[in-house]
Design a protein around this motif. Structure first.
Motif, PDB file in Angstrom:
ATOM      1  N   GLY A   1       4.258  10.356   4.313  1.00 13.34           N
ATOM      2  CA  GLY A   1       3.175   9.383   4.162  1.00 13.34           C
ATOM      3  C   GLY A   1       2.973   8.519   5.387  1.00 13.34           C
ATOM      4  O   GLY A   1       1.883   7.971   5.604  1.00 13.34           O
ATOM      5  N   ILE A   2       4.019   8.397   6.227  1.00 17.49           N
ATOM      6  CA  ILE A   2       3.902   7.512   7.399  1.00 17.49           C
ATOM      7  C   ILE A   2       2.952   8.095   8.439  1.00 17.49           C
ATOM      8  O   ILE A   2       2.465   7.380   9.311  1.00 17.49           O
TER       9      ILE A   2
ATOM     10  N   THR B   1       0.848  -1.198   0.000  1.00 15.00           N
ATOM     11  CA  THR B   1       0.000   0.000   0.000  1.00 15.00           C
ATOM     12  C   THR B   1       0.882   1.246   0.000  1.00 15.00           C
ATOM     13  O   THR B   1       1.815   1.356   0.800  1.00 15.00           O
ATOM     14  N   PHE B   2       0.564   2.163  -0.906  1.00 14.19           N
ATOM     15  CA  PHE B   2       1.357   3.389  -1.032  1.00 14.19           C
ATOM     16  C   PHE B   2       0.751   4.489  -0.156  1.00 14.19           C
ATOM     17  O   PHE B   2      -0.382   4.908  -0.366  1.00 14.19           O
ATOM     18  N   TRP B   3       1.546   4.973   0.795  1.00 13.40           N
ATOM     19  CA  TRP B   3       1.118   6.074   1.672  1.00 13.40           C
ATOM     20  C   TRP B   3       1.814   7.379   1.296  1.00 13.40           C
ATOM     21  O   TRP B   3       1.376   8.457   1.670  1.00 13.40           O
ATOM     22  N   GLY B   4       2.935   7.290   0.612  1.00 11.62           N
ATOM     23  CA  GLY B   4       3.640   8.475   0.134  1.00 11.62           C
ATOM     24  C   GLY B   4       4.390   8.115  -1.131  1.00 11.62           C
ATOM     25  O   GLY B   4       5.050   7.068  -1.189  1.00 11.62           O
ATOM     26  N   THR B   5       4.255   8.929  -2.173  1.00 11.50           N
ATOM     27  CA  THR B   5       4.797   8.580  -3.491  1.00 11.50           C
ATOM     28  C   THR B   5       5.690   9.682  -4.071  1.00 11.50           C
ATOM     29  O   THR B   5       6.290   9.499  -5.115  1.00 11.50           O
ATOM     30  N   ARG B   6       5.745  10.811  -3.391  1.00  8.79           N
ATOM     31  CA  ARG B   6       6.384  12.012  -3.950  1.00  8.79           C
ATOM     32  C   ARG B   6       7.850  12.066  -3.530  1.00  8.79           C
ATOM     33  O   ARG B   6       8.174  11.715  -2.387  1.00  8.79           O
ATOM     34  N   GLY B   7       8.730  12.515  -4.418  1.00  6.92           N
ATOM     35  CA  GLY B   7      10.142  12.640  -4.067  1.00  6.92           C
ATOM     36  C   GLY B   7      10.482  14.024  -3.559  1.00  6.92           C
ATOM     37  O   GLY B   7       9.770  14.997  -3.834  1.00  6.92           O
ATOM     38  N   SER B   8      11.546  14.090  -2.802  1.00  4.38           N
ATOM     39  CA  SER B   8      12.259  15.322  -2.441  1.00  4.38           C
ATOM     40  C   SER B   8      11.581  16.199  -1.393  1.00  4.38           C
ATOM     41  O   SER B   8      12.192  16.554  -0.399  1.00  4.38           O
ATOM     42  N   VAL B   9      10.335  16.587  -1.615  1.00  2.64           N
ATOM     43  CA  VAL B   9       9.671  17.482  -0.653  1.00  2.64           C
ATOM     44  C   VAL B   9       8.157  17.268  -0.810  1.00  2.64           C
ATOM     45  O   VAL B   9       7.696  16.978  -1.918  1.00  2.64           O
TER      46      VAL B   9
ATOM     47  N   VAL C   1       5.806   3.193   2.131  1.00  2.90           N
ATOM     48  CA  VAL C   1       5.077   2.057   1.567  1.00  2.90           C
ATOM     49  C   VAL C   1       4.864   1.023   2.662  1.00  2.90           C
ATOM     50  O   VAL C   1       5.797   0.674   3.391  1.00  2.90           O
ATOM     51  N   GLU C   2       3.629   0.579   2.803  1.00  6.72           N
ATOM     52  CA  GLU C   2       3.297  -0.486   3.763  1.00  6.72           C
ATOM     53  C   GLU C   2       3.335  -1.821   3.041  1.00  6.72           C
ATOM     54  O   GLU C   2       2.712  -1.980   2.000  1.00  6.72           O
ATOM     55  N   LEU C   3       4.043  -2.782   3.626  1.00  7.16           N
ATOM     56  CA  LEU C   3       4.115  -4.115   3.042  1.00  7.16           C
ATOM     57  C   LEU C   3       3.645  -5.131   4.073  1.00  7.16           C
ATOM     58  O   LEU C   3       4.166  -5.172   5.199  1.00  7.16           O
ATOM     59  N   ARG C   4       2.637  -5.917   3.686  1.00 10.16           N
ATOM     60  CA  ARG C   4       2.146  -7.002   4.544  1.00 10.16           C
ATOM     61  C   ARG C   4       2.558  -8.328   3.931  1.00 10.16           C
ATOM     62  O   ARG C   4       2.327  -8.561   2.736  1.00 10.16           O
ATOM     63  N   THR C   5       3.135  -9.188   4.726  1.00  7.48           N
ATOM     64  CA  THR C   5       3.503 -10.505   4.232  1.00  7.48           C
ATOM     65  C   THR C   5       2.280 -11.422   4.299  1.00  7.48           C
ATOM     66  O   THR C   5       1.247 -11.062   4.878  1.00  7.48           O
TER      67      THR C   5
END
Ligand SMILES: [Zn+2]
Ligand SMILES: [Zn+2]
Length: 289
Positions: free
Chosen positions: A48-49, A6-14, A31-35
């Motif tokens: 994003g966190i 799951t993407f919580w933040g995708t933007r670079g730099s600022v 990015v959240e990763l669930r196993t």
């Protein structure tokens, strides 16, 4: 068994909030990763966190939250969400910050330094959760996953991850944020670095890769540690990837401009006669691997 991303933040730099970036999102990388066993890995801790923290608390319903937070490196956009990650302030939760051995000292320094009096009102020691720092080996096994790392071409160094299901060894998520695929000086990578990277990425179900620049922008920012779209598409094709997710979007890239770049990447794939699905990471979306 699958991995859920799951993407919580995708933007670079600022951070780049606003109407023109609302679709793909303005928060910096997280990015959240669930196993398959529901273990939680958090890849990078940009702004994003913050929302991930609220979501985790809601889903946990009062139970302890345990996660490894894998930091690709300590540049600001990858750590600046930490002071606003609410679960860190709650007793009973447990978080382990992990980074490549060569980077871990700098990561701990930067996390503590961004919470010193000159720049922030609360110190790192105010966290009531258990907090650990632990080096990430080149090869690791954890709860429901196996992981490999690779050094990236980025000023000061950064780390890429290949994460697979712990039992089957497949399918794989490869997460490479902040990596320069173009020719630039200043990196210690060996002459065969691209072949080695292709091997590392080989056959991934999902490649999440830095795609910050157009070709024109890249010429003005060669050596800054980021990639142009064309190079990212070519890497994914050469490595036989199934799905490529463009990531670490330029802060000035509007949703409309990013959609155009995405279409250009898809056109490049079809012109080369390759089989590759290309997406652009959008905040709040979930993919299964
Ligand atoms: Zn970055
Ligand atoms: Zn960086």
């Amino acid at each position: 068994m699958t991995l859920t991303v799951t993407f919580w933040g995708t933007r670079g730099s600022v951070p780049a909030p606003g109407a023109s970036t609302a679709y793909f999102g303005g928060n910096t990388p997280c990015v959240e990763l669930r196993t398959g066993t529901n273990a939680l890995l958090i890849l990078d801790a940009g702004t994003g966190i913050r929302h991930l923290g609220y979501s985790l608390l809601e889903r946990a319903g009062g139970k302890p939250i345990v996660a490894d937070i894998l930091l690709s490196h300590a540049h600001w956009d990858h750590i600046q969400g930490i002071p606003y990650f609410t679960p860190l302030f709650g007793a009973g939760h447990e978080f382990t910050f992990r980074g490549a051995p060569a980077l871990l000292g700098g990561i701990e320094y930067a996390l503590r330094a961004q919470m010193t009096a000159a720049v922030f009102p609360v110190t790192f020691d105010a966290f009531r959760a258990q907090v650990h720092f632990r080096a990430l080996n080149e090869v690791e096994r954890g709860d429901g996953y196996a992981l490999k790392t690779t050094p990236l071409r980025h000023p000061g160094g950064a780390t890429g991850y290949r994460i697979t299901d712990g039992n089957s060894g497949a399918p794989a998520l490869v997460y490479i944020s902040d990596n320069e695929l173009g020719n630039a000086e200043g990196y210690s990578s060996a002459p065969g670095w691209r072949d080695e990277l292709v091997q590392f990425v080989r056959g991934a179900s999902l490649l999440v890769h830095d795609a910050q620049y157009t070709a024109d922008e890249y010429e003005r920012h060669r050596g800054w540690g980021h990639s142009r779209y064309e190079d990212v598409v070519d890497l994914a094709i050469d490595a036989g990837v199934q799905r490529l997710v463009l990531f670490h979007h330029h802060p000035e890239r509007s949703d409309i401009a990013l959609s155009e770049q995405l279409a250009a990447c898809q056109k490049r794939v079809s012109e080369k006669g390759a089989r590759l699905e290309v997406l652009a990471a959008a905040e709040g979306t979930t993919l299964t691997v």
